[in-house]
Scaffold this active site. Structure first.
Site, PDB file in Angstrom:
ATOM      1  N   LEU A   1       5.653  37.681 -11.441  1.00 34.05           N
ATOM      2  CA  LEU A   1       6.794  37.804 -10.720  1.00 34.05           C
ATOM      3  C   LEU A   1       8.158  37.133 -10.764  1.00 34.05           C
ATOM      4  O   LEU A   1       8.993  37.710 -11.246  1.00 34.05           O
ATOM      5  CB  LEU A   1       6.829  38.379  -9.200  1.00 34.05           C
TER       6      LEU A   1
ATOM      7  N   GLU B   1      11.460  35.011 -12.359  1.00 37.77           N
ATOM      8  CA  GLU B   1      11.709  34.454 -13.291  1.00 37.77           C
ATOM      9  C   GLU B   1      12.655  33.719 -13.569  1.00 37.77           C
ATOM     10  O   GLU B   1      12.755  33.245 -12.535  1.00 37.77           O
ATOM     11  CB  GLU B   1      12.210  36.012 -14.239  1.00 37.77           C
TER      12      GLU B   1
ATOM     13  N   GLY C   1      14.260  35.050  -8.301  1.00 37.34           N
ATOM     14  CA  GLY C   1      13.394  34.612  -7.523  1.00 37.34           C
ATOM     15  C   GLY C   1      12.829  35.677  -6.576  1.00 37.34           C
ATOM     16  O   GLY C   1      12.459  36.226  -6.506  1.00 37.34           O
TER      17      GLY C   1
ATOM     18  N   THR D   1       1.720  29.836 -10.398  1.00 37.25           N
ATOM     19  CA  THR D   1       1.166  28.602  -9.723  1.00 37.25           C
ATOM     20  C   THR D   1      -0.410  29.400 -10.646  1.00 37.25           C
ATOM     21  O   THR D   1      -0.747  30.575 -11.084  1.00 37.25           O
ATOM     22  CB  THR D   1       0.930  29.378  -8.393  1.00 37.25           C
TER      23      THR D   1
ATOM     24  N   ASP E   1       1.924  40.375   0.828  1.00 35.05           N
ATOM     25  CA  ASP E   1       1.996  40.989   2.277  1.00 35.05           C
ATOM     26  C   ASP E   1       0.595  40.164   2.491  1.00 35.05           C
ATOM     27  O   ASP E   1       0.410  38.999   3.356  1.00 35.05           O
ATOM     28  CB  ASP E   1       1.312  41.773   2.760  1.00 35.05           C
TER      29      ASP E   1
ATOM     30  N   GLN F   1       5.680   9.342  10.993  1.00 35.08           N
ATOM     31  CA  GLN F   1       6.227   9.277  11.641  1.00 35.08           C
ATOM     32  C   GLN F   1       4.793   8.115  12.633  1.00 35.08           C
ATOM     33  O   GLN F   1       5.347   6.890  13.315  1.00 35.08           O
ATOM     34  CB  GLN F   1       6.906   9.599  12.714  1.00 35.08           C
TER      35      GLN F   1
ATOM     36  N   GLU G   1       5.990  32.569  -2.473  1.00 35.57           N
ATOM     37  CA  GLU G   1       5.065  33.164  -2.049  1.00 35.57           C
ATOM     38  C   GLU G   1       6.288  34.246  -0.694  1.00 35.57           C
ATOM     39  O   GLU G   1       6.289  34.649  -0.047  1.00 35.57           O
ATOM     40  CB  GLU G   1       4.011  33.407  -1.080  1.00 35.57           C
TER      41      GLU G   1
ATOM     42  N   SER H   1      11.034  31.356   3.554  1.00 30.42           N
ATOM     43  CA  SER H   1      11.211  31.313   4.824  1.00 30.42           C
ATOM     44  C   SER H   1      12.538  31.806   5.784  1.00 30.42           C
ATOM     45  O   SER H   1      11.554  33.149   5.884  1.00 30.42           O
ATOM     46  CB  SER H   1      11.490  29.640   5.994  1.00 30.42           C
TER      47      SER H   1
HETATM   48  N1  CAA Z   1       4.034  47.112   1.010  1.00 34.29           N
HETATM   49  C1  CAA Z   1       4.446  47.481  -0.145  1.00 34.29           C
HETATM   50  N2  CAA Z   1       5.712  48.754  -0.643  1.00 34.29           N
HETATM   51  C2  CAA Z   1       7.436  47.676   0.213  1.00 34.29           C
HETATM   52  C3  CAA Z   1       6.432  46.655   0.430  1.00 34.29           C
HETATM   53  C4  CAA Z   1       5.448  46.260   1.707  1.00 34.29           C
HETATM   54  N3  CAA Z   1       5.182  45.220   1.983  1.00 34.29           N
HETATM   55  N4  CAA Z   1       8.341  46.292   1.137  1.00 34.29           N
HETATM   56  C5  CAA Z   1       8.583  46.750   0.026  1.00 34.29           C
HETATM   57  N5  CAA Z   1       8.245  47.881  -0.029  1.00 34.29           N
HETATM   58  C6  CAA Z   1       8.620  49.192  -1.393  1.00 34.29           C
HETATM   59  C7  CAA Z   1       9.141  49.830  -0.278  1.00 34.29           C
HETATM   60  O1  CAA Z   1       8.789  50.697   0.526  1.00 34.29           O
HETATM   61  C8  CAA Z   1      10.092  50.076  -1.462  1.00 34.29           C
HETATM   62  O2  CAA Z   1       9.527  51.427  -1.660  1.00 34.29           O
HETATM   63  P1  CAA Z   1      10.447  52.614  -2.305  1.00 34.29           P
HETATM   64  O3  CAA Z   1      11.815  52.708  -2.568  1.00 34.29           O
HETATM   65  O4  CAA Z   1       9.186  53.163  -3.882  1.00 34.29           O
HETATM   66  O5  CAA Z   1      10.132  53.372  -0.970  1.00 34.29           O
HETATM   67  C9  CAA Z   1      10.529  48.965  -2.839  1.00 34.29           C
HETATM   68  O6  CAA Z   1       9.494  48.389  -1.996  1.00 34.29           O
HETATM   69  C10 CAA Z   1      12.297  48.274  -1.913  1.00 34.29           C
HETATM   70  O7  CAA Z   1      11.647  47.857  -0.639  1.00 34.29           O
HETATM   71  P2  CAA Z   1      13.353  47.355   0.326  1.00 34.29           P
HETATM   72  O8  CAA Z   1      14.487  48.074  -0.100  1.00 34.29           O
HETATM   73  O9  CAA Z   1      12.835  47.213   1.902  1.00 34.29           O
HETATM   74  O10 CAA Z   1      12.914  45.279  -0.783  1.00 34.29           O
HETATM   75  P3  CAA Z   1      14.274  44.812  -1.761  1.00 34.29           P
HETATM   76  O11 CAA Z   1      15.068  45.041  -2.473  1.00 34.29           O
HETATM   77  O12 CAA Z   1      15.183  44.744   0.180  1.00 34.29           O
HETATM   78  O13 CAA Z   1      13.329  43.685  -0.905  1.00 34.29           O
HETATM   79  C11 CAA Z   1      12.600  41.491  -0.272  1.00 34.29           C
HETATM   80  C12 CAA Z   1      12.765  43.258  -0.363  1.00 34.29           C
HETATM   81  C13 CAA Z   1      11.865  41.686   1.305  1.00 34.29           C
HETATM   82  C14 CAA Z   1      13.841  40.679  -0.325  1.00 34.29           C
HETATM   83  C15 CAA Z   1      11.962  41.058  -1.470  1.00 34.29           C
HETATM   84  O14 CAA Z   1      12.571  40.859  -2.977  1.00 34.29           O
HETATM   85  C16 CAA Z   1      10.953  40.291  -1.158  1.00 34.29           C
HETATM   86  O15 CAA Z   1      10.327  39.444  -1.069  1.00 34.29           O
HETATM   87  N6  CAA Z   1      11.291  38.497  -1.987  1.00 34.29           N
HETATM   88  C17 CAA Z   1      10.685  37.641  -2.181  1.00 34.29           C
HETATM   89  C18 CAA Z   1       9.456  37.675  -3.075  1.00 34.29           C
HETATM   90  C19 CAA Z   1       8.802  36.422  -3.529  1.00 34.29           C
HETATM   91  O16 CAA Z   1       8.300  36.375  -1.662  1.00 34.29           O
HETATM   92  N7  CAA Z   1       8.339  35.945  -4.130  1.00 34.29           N
HETATM   93  C20 CAA Z   1       7.325  34.880  -4.784  1.00 34.29           C
HETATM   94  C21 CAA Z   1       6.968  35.168  -6.505  1.00 34.29           C
HETATM   95  S1  CAA Z   1       4.964  34.973  -5.687  1.00 34.29           S
HETATM   96  C22 CAA Z   1       4.849  33.134  -5.572  1.00 34.29           C
HETATM   97  O17 CAA Z   1       6.046  32.512  -5.261  1.00 34.29           O
HETATM   98  C23 CAA Z   1       3.926  32.174  -6.224  1.00 34.29           C
HETATM   99  C24 CAA Z   1       3.775  32.117  -7.419  1.00 34.29           C
HETATM  100  O18 CAA Z   1       2.552  31.994  -8.020  1.00 34.29           O
HETATM  101  C25 CAA Z   1       4.496  33.197  -8.483  1.00 34.29           C
END
Ligand code: CAA
Length: 379
Positions: free
Chosen positions: A123, A125, A129, A156, A238, A334, A361, A364
Site C-alpha cells: 500500500l 509508497e 504513508g 514487510t 483493521d 532500566q 500498519e 499511533s
Molecule cells: N473498512 C472499510 N472501509 C473503510 C474503512 C474501514 N475500516 N475506513 C474507511 N473506509 C472507507 C470509507 O467508507 C470510504 O469509502 P467510500 O468513499 O467508498 O465510502 C473511504 O474508505 C475513505 O474513508 P475516510 O474518508 O474515512 O478515509 P480518509 O481518507 O480520511 O483516511 C485514514 C483515513 C485513517 C487516515 C487512512 O488513510 C489510514 O488508515 N491511513 C494509514 C495507512 C496505514 O495504516 N498504512 C500502513 C500500511 S501497511 C504497513 O505498514 C505494513 C506493511 O507491511 C506494508
C-alpha cells in the site's frame, strides 16, 4: 486473562513451539537479519501460516482469536517471527479470503496456507504513508490484462513474498477513489526489489522497497470491486492492527518475564532487587499494562470472530499495546541496569523491536484518528 479450555490448550501448544523452536534462534535472527528457512517450514508444518484459513482451502480452520494468541506467543520470543506470520496472514491471506473470488481463493489460499507461497501487502509508497489515499502507482487496463507501474515502500516480507496484494490507481484521482486492489505474483516480469531497509529493530523481518515496471497481470487478479480498493485496504488494516497489537503484547510479555527473573536473582544492598518496593511498583504497572493490552486485543479479536464492528477496537488495541510495549521495554532495560543495555540480554532487542509497533500498519496518531472518527460517527 482467563481463557476457555480450548484456547488455553492452544496457547500451551504454541507457547511450547515458541520456547523450543523460536527462542533459541531469536538472537541469531536479530543479528543475521533473517528468519531461517527451516523455521519458516516448521511454522508452515504446524499450520501457523494458514491459521484462520478454512480447512477446505488447506488451512488450520482456526478463528482470529487463535491467530492473535499465535502472534502473541511467537512475538514473546521473537518479534521478527511474529510479524512475519502477521503480515503474511492478516495482510495477504485475509483480503483474499474476504474479497477474493472462488477462483482466487482456490488458487492462492492453499499455497499461502501451506507456506509454498509467502505473502505481503503493498500500500505505502515513497510519497504516500499515513495518507495512503494519495498513492500514485497505476494499473492500466490493456484489454486482456492489467499493467502495473509504481514503487512501493516499507513492505514487510517484501524479500520473501511470492504473492503481493498491490494497491494501484485504475482511475486518475487526487484521492482514494480511483484505487483498486490486485493480486500480483512476484515472479512476474517487471517486478523487482529496489532495496532492503536496514532498521533499528525487527531485523529478521525484511522491509523492502519494491518496483513494478510494466508488470502484466491477468484480468482476473483484480481483488474486490474495481475502484473500491481503498476499502479493501482499510478493512484489511483493521484486522492487521489486531495482529500488530498482539505482536506488541508478545514483546511486552517477553521483556516483562525477563525483567522478573532478573530482579529476583540480582542481589544489591544485600537482597534481591525484587524486595524493593520501588521495583515492585514498576512491576505492578508493567503487569497491569500487559493485562489491559491483552483484554483489548481479545475483545477486538472476539468482535471480529462474531462479525461485529471492530475497526475502533482494533485501533484501540494497537494504540494501547504499542505504547505499552515501548514503556514496558524501556522499564525492562532500566530494571536490568547496565546488563539490560547490552546485547547479552534480550531486553535490548525487545526495546528495539517495540518501536515499530507504534509506526507500521498505521502510526499511533492514525489509530487515534480512527478511534475518534468512529466515536464521532456514533453521536
Ligand atoms: N473498512 C472499510 N472501509 C473503510 C474503512 C474501514 N475500516 N475506513 C474507511 N473506509 C472507507 C470509507 O467508507 C470510504 O469509502 P467510500 O468513499 O467508498 O465510502 C473511504 O474508505 C475513505 O474513508 P475516510 O474518508 O474515512 O478515509 P480518509 O481518507 O480520511 O483516511 C485514514 C483515513 C485513517 C487516515 C487512512 O488513510 C489510514 O488508515 N491511513 C494509514 C495507512 C496505514 O495504516 N498504512 C500502513 C500500511 S501497511 C504497513 O505498514 C505494513 C506493511 O507491511 C506494508
Amino acid at each position: 486473562m482467563l481463557l476457555d479450555e480450548n484456547y488455553q490448550e492452544l496457547r500451551d501448544l504454541i507457547s511450547k513451539f515458541s520456547d523450543t523452536e523460536v527462542a533459541p534462534l531469536a538472537a541469531e535472527i536479530d543479528s543475521q537479519g533473517e528468519i531461517p528457512k527451516e523455521l519458516i517450514s516448521k511454522l508452515a508444518e504446524n499450520g501457523f501460516l494458514g491459521s484462520f484459513v478454512p480447512e477446505e482451502y488447506g488451512g488450520a480452520g482456526m478463528d482470529y482469536m487463535s491467530y492473535s494468541i499465535l502472534v502473541e506467543e511467537l512475538s514473546r520470543n521473537c518479534a521478527s517471527t511474529g510479524v512475519f506470520v502477521s503480515a503474511h496472514s492478516s495482510l495477504c491471506v485475509w483480503p483474499i479470503l474476504a474479497f477474493g473470488t472462488e477462483m482466487q481463493k482456490k488458487k492462492y489460499l492453499p499455497l499461502l496456507a501451506s507456506g509454498q507461497a509467502i505473502g505481503c501487502f503493498c500500500l505505502s509508497e515513497p510519497g504516500a504513508g499515513s495518507d495512503a489515499g494519495s498513492l500514485t502507482t497505476t494499473a492500466v487496463d490493456k484489454g486482456d490484462h492489467w499493467e502495473i507501474n509504481g514503487v512501493k515502500n516499507w513492505i514487510t516480507n517484501g524479500k520473501e513474498a511470492d504473492i503481493a496484494i498491490v494497491f494501484a490507481k485504475t482511475k486518475k484521482t487526487d484521492d482514494y477513489k480511483g484505487i483498486s486492489a490486485f493480486i500480483v505474483e512476484t515472479n512476474s516480469p517487471g517486478f523487482s526489489i529496489i532495496k532492503i531497509e536496514d532498521k533499528l529493530g525487527i531485523k529478521g523481518s525484511s522491509t523492502a522497497q519494491l518496483a513494478f515496471d510494466n508488470v502484466k497481470i491477468p484480468k482476473e487478479n483484480l481483488l474486490g470491486p474495481l475502484e473500491k480498493g481503498f476499502r479493501v485496504a482499510m478493512a484489511t488494516l483493521d484486522g492487521g492492527r489486531i495482529g500488530i497489537a498482539s505482536q506488541a503484547l508478545g514483546i511486552s510479555q517477553g521483556a516483562f518475564n525477563y525483567a522478573i527473573r532478573y530482579v529476583n536473582e540480582r542481589v544489591q544492598f544485600g537482597a534481591p532487587l525484587s524486595r524493593l518496593q520501588g521495583i515492585q511498583f514498576i512491576l505492578a504497572d508493567m503487569s497491569t499494562k500487559i493485562s489491559a493490552s491483552r483484554l483489548l486485543i481479545y475483545d477486538a479479536s472476539t468482535r471480529k470472530d462474531l462479525n461485529r464492528p471492530y475497526s475502533k477496537e482494533g485501533a484501540q488495541a494497537k494504540l494501547f499495546a504499542a505504547e505499552a510495549a515501548m514503556w514496558i521495554t524501556t522499564k525492562a532495560i532500566q530494571l536490568c541496569g547496565g546488563n539490560g543495555y547490552t546485547k547479552e540480554y534480550p531486553v535490548e532487542r525487545f526495546f528495539r523491536d517495540a518501536k515499530i509497533t507504534e509506526i507500521y500498519e498505521g502510526t499511533s496518531e492514525i489509530q487515534r484518528i480512527v478511534i475518534a472518527s468512529n466515536e464521532l460517527k456514533q453521536l
